[in-house]
Design a protein around this motif. Structure first.
Motif, mmCIF file in Angstrom:
data_model
loop_
_atom_site.group_PDB
_atom_site.id
_atom_site.type_symbol
_atom_site.label_atom_id
_atom_site.label_comp_id
_atom_site.label_asym_id
_atom_site.label_seq_id
_atom_site.Cartn_x
_atom_site.Cartn_y
_atom_site.Cartn_z
ATOM 1 N N LYS A 221 -22.884 -26.179 43.462
ATOM 2 C CA LYS A 221 -21.900 -26.366 44.531
ATOM 3 C C LYS A 221 -20.507 -26.605 43.940
ATOM 4 N N LEU A 222 -20.464 -27.444 42.903
ATOM 5 C CA LEU A 222 -19.171 -27.769 42.288
ATOM 6 C C LEU A 222 -18.614 -26.575 41.509
ATOM 7 N N ASP A 223 -19.500 -25.850 40.842
ATOM 8 C CA ASP A 223 -19.043 -24.644 40.138
ATOM 9 C C ASP A 223 -18.407 -23.671 41.132
ATOM 10 N N ASN A 224 -19.058 -23.503 42.296
ATOM 11 C CA ASN A 224 -18.520 -22.641 43.348
ATOM 12 C C ASN A 224 -17.169 -23.142 43.834
ATOM 13 N N ALA A 225 -17.065 -24.452 44.002
ATOM 14 C CA ALA A 225 -15.816 -25.043 44.482
ATOM 15 C C ALA A 225 -14.685 -24.753 43.487
ATOM 16 N N PHE A 226 -14.950 -24.957 42.195
ATOM 17 C CA PHE A 226 -13.902 -24.688 41.200
ATOM 18 C C PHE A 226 -13.572 -23.198 41.130
ATOM 19 N N ALA A 227 -14.578 -22.358 41.325
ATOM 20 C CA ALA A 227 -14.325 -20.904 41.364
ATOM 21 C C ALA A 227 -13.369 -20.574 42.515
ATOM 22 N N ALA A 228 -13.588 -21.211 43.672
ATOM 23 C CA ALA A 228 -12.714 -20.988 44.834
ATOM 24 C C ALA A 228 -11.285 -21.435 44.517
ATOM 25 N N LEU A 229 -11.157 -22.594 43.840
ATOM 26 C CA LEU A 229 -9.827 -23.107 43.493
ATOM 27 C C LEU A 229 -9.121 -22.125 42.556
ATOM 28 N N GLN A 230 -9.896 -21.587 41.617
ATOM 29 C CA GLN A 230 -9.291 -20.641 40.672
ATOM 30 C C GLN A 230 -8.824 -19.368 41.364
ATOM 31 N N LYS A 231 -9.431 -19.077 42.528
ATOM 32 C CA LYS A 231 -9.050 -17.871 43.271
ATOM 33 C C LYS A 231 -7.995 -18.169 44.340
ATOM 34 N N GLY A 232 -7.404 -19.355 44.279
ATOM 35 C CA GLY A 232 -6.250 -19.604 45.158
ATOM 36 C C GLY A 232 -6.452 -20.625 46.260
ATOM 37 N N VAL A 233 -7.703 -21.057 46.480
ATOM 38 C CA VAL A 233 -7.937 -22.081 47.508
ATOM 39 C C VAL A 233 -7.291 -23.387 47.018
ATOM 40 N N HIS A 234 -6.594 -24.083 47.923
ATOM 41 C CA HIS A 234 -5.841 -25.262 47.509
ATOM 42 C C HIS A 234 -6.734 -26.468 47.229
ATOM 43 N N LYS A 235 -7.712 -26.663 48.109
ATOM 44 C CA LYS A 235 -8.556 -27.856 47.990
ATOM 45 C C LYS A 235 -9.923 -27.555 48.579
ATOM 46 N N VAL A 236 -10.975 -28.070 47.961
ATOM 47 C CA VAL A 236 -12.312 -27.974 48.542
ATOM 48 C C VAL A 236 -12.774 -29.384 48.848
ATOM 49 N N ILE A 237 -13.287 -29.585 50.057
ATOM 50 C CA ILE A 237 -13.759 -30.918 50.433
ATOM 51 C C ILE A 237 -15.236 -30.817 50.798
ATOM 52 N N ILE A 238 -16.020 -31.730 50.249
ATOM 53 C CA ILE A 238 -17.448 -31.751 50.547
ATOM 54 C C ILE A 238 -17.780 -33.081 51.202
ATOM 55 N N GLY A 239 -18.452 -33.034 52.347
ATOM 56 C CA GLY A 239 -18.794 -34.301 52.995
ATOM 57 C C GLY A 239 -19.623 -34.089 54.251
ATOM 58 N N LYS A 240 -19.779 -35.167 55.010
ATOM 59 C CA LYS A 240 -20.617 -35.190 56.223
ATOM 60 C C LYS A 240 -19.868 -34.584 57.406
ATOM 61 N N ALA A 241 -20.571 -33.728 58.166
ATOM 62 C CA ALA A 241 -19.962 -33.113 59.358
ATOM 63 C C ALA A 241 -19.528 -34.177 60.367
ATOM 64 N N GLU A 242 -20.308 -35.262 60.457
ATOM 65 C CA GLU A 242 -19.995 -36.333 61.399
ATOM 66 C C GLU A 242 -18.659 -36.989 61.088
ATOM 67 N N GLN A 243 -18.139 -36.756 59.877
ATOM 68 C CA GLN A 243 -16.883 -37.401 59.469
ATOM 69 C C GLN A 243 -15.744 -36.396 59.346
ATOM 70 N N LEU A 244 -15.788 -35.317 60.132
ATOM 71 C CA LEU A 244 -14.805 -34.240 59.976
ATOM 72 C C LEU A 244 -13.361 -34.736 59.968
ATOM 73 N N THR A 245 -13.035 -35.603 60.945
ATOM 74 C CA THR A 245 -11.657 -36.093 61.051
ATOM 75 C C THR A 245 -11.233 -36.807 59.769
ATOM 76 N N GLN A 246 -12.128 -37.649 59.248
ATOM 77 C CA GLN A 246 -11.818 -38.383 58.014
ATOM 78 C C GLN A 246 -11.796 -37.456 56.792
ATOM 79 N N LEU A 247 -12.655 -36.449 56.794
ATOM 80 C CA LEU A 247 -12.665 -35.501 55.669
ATOM 81 C C LEU A 247 -11.301 -34.819 55.563
ATOM 82 N N VAL A 248 -10.805 -34.381 56.714
ATOM 83 C CA VAL A 248 -9.527 -33.675 56.752
ATOM 84 C C VAL A 248 -8.382 -34.609 56.367
ATOM 85 N N ALA A 249 -8.492 -35.859 56.783
ATOM 86 C CA ALA A 249 -7.431 -36.844 56.498
ATOM 87 C C ALA A 249 -7.516 -37.392 55.072
#
Lengths: 261, 261
Positions: free
Chosen positions: B223-251
């Motif tokens: 999962k983390l390797d994929n996340a870093f691959a995404a960052l290398q391809k231009g994604v600014h930030k990858v966040i991993i967490g609980k769906a129930e905490q969407l508002t807090q994840l974004v914040a």
């Protein structure tokens, strides 16, 4: 005003793989702005039978209980809609499939009836003109499934003829709309049993004459009344004819054109 | 550059009516441009069982034969997608549901494998950036179903994580993209059995350190390797967490943020 075609295809085309393929080729080749509204076909009935969900019909209308709504949502907005879109893409026609919930494109309310509970059946309130316009302006054809929503989270099963008519009527504020109803026959016939007796054009005067002389068969009257109602609400032309002749219908070389003048 | 959230929700949320409802409320309330990518949940498996369509799994992946493709198209692009869109509309969030065929939004090809025939499974080739951009600019949230097409008329079953990643990567040319993967746990944990040990931020240096000290549990590494691959391809930030905490994840108040710096 630019021209917009709103074309309705019925279940008899949906159910016939080859006819559908051929129709979609013709639709893809059509120049200009276009909306395709599709009905359901027999697939939903077949799936309901396989799943043991009993179908109740009242006066030829399907009563939509919760399980049936699930089935028609899967079949109409899922299987049929996405396969039509994929086939249009294969024919180099960029298309986007919509249920009424998508982009709030068609808002409806659950049908209220004094004695019959139709279940989750929707009667149309409004078409989101600006969204439909924005998509069309992206050179994208719209493929509308006969599923709407009430903006309270409820999906609703809605008659495809009605959706075509409401789309045509609403978009008439921005486009010169031609509404094309494709069905099994070649158009409005003088002799219901002879496909060669197609009336090429009907205006209100001629319609009165045909009705007075009883030259028009009874089953056609509600369709024609609906067509004239659409014209009165701003639709430029209504064309009735065979789906297999789409290109000729649009070119005015087949079918019956219903017009004010 | 404006911010765009690409948020993936997994099957465990789809399968739980209350969790889904609560998640969609949070998603609807989220300000700014947003794309929701949903997985399938257990509904497709259940429907396959009801219809007697045997499901074959190889290494945890579903083999998609023609009947299974029909089922996932109905369930993912029909039932789940349209119900999510209708619920977002109820929460005053204008949304549009797309399969990859719609607007040619996600083009894919049938997976080629030297020894395993995965059936109608698609590997993503391209995202239609201009269409997605045009929709987002209409203030419409996109709800992407894990079904793509090959532009030859074939629909294809496609992994939702992949769709989220490809969407995020492609849209990075126009937006500052934050890619949010929601799953069962609160984020990347130092102790896999203790939800209180969430690592709030990981950059490449810290990631190397964690791996070297074997402080990160094995299942998290892909999962983390994929996340870093995404960052290398231009994604600014990858966040991993609980769906129930969407508002807090974004914040930035919950979950694990994976960033280059």
């Amino acid at each position: 005003m630019e021209k917009l075609y709103v074309i309705k295809i019925g279940g008899n085309i949906i159910d016939d793989e080859q006819k559908l393929e051929s129709f979609l080729k013709d639709f893809a080749a059509l120049k200009g702005y276009k909306i395709l509204v599709h009905g359901g076909g027999k697939l939903a009935t077949k799936l309901a039978a396989q799943l043991g969900v009993e179908q109740q019909m009242i006066d030829g209308r399907r009563i939509t209980d919760a399980e049936t709504l699930k089935i028609v949502t899967m079949v109409y907005a899922g299987y049929i809609n996405k396969n039509i879109v994929a086939q249009l893409q294969a024919n180099h026609c960029n298309a986007i499939g919509l249920s009424g919930a998508d982009g709030n494109s068609i808002l409806a309310h659950k049908r209220q009836h004094p004695s019959i509970d139709y279940g989750f059946v929707g009667d149309v309130d409004a078409v989101n003109i600006s969204l439909v316009h924005a998509l069309l302006q992206q050179q994208v054809a719209i493929v509308a499934a006969p599923i709407t929503h009430d903006q309270k989270g409820q999906l609703l099963n809605t008659n495809a003829d009605t959706i075509a008519q409401e789309m045509a009527r609403s978009m008439s504020s921005l486009y010169q709309v031609e509404l094309i109803y494709s069905f099994e026959k070649s158009g409005v016939l003088l002799d219901a049993n002879d496909d060669a007796t197609v009336i090429s054009k009907i205006n209100p005067g001629y319609y009165s004459e045909l009705k007075a002389k009883e030259l028009i068969f009874a089953g056609m009257i509600p369709k024609l009344d609906n067509a004239f109602a659409a014209l009165q609400k701003g639709v430029h032309k209504v064309i009735i004819g065979k789906a297999e002749q789409l290109t000729q219908l649009v070119a005015g070389e087949a079918g019956t054109a219903i017009q004010m003048e």
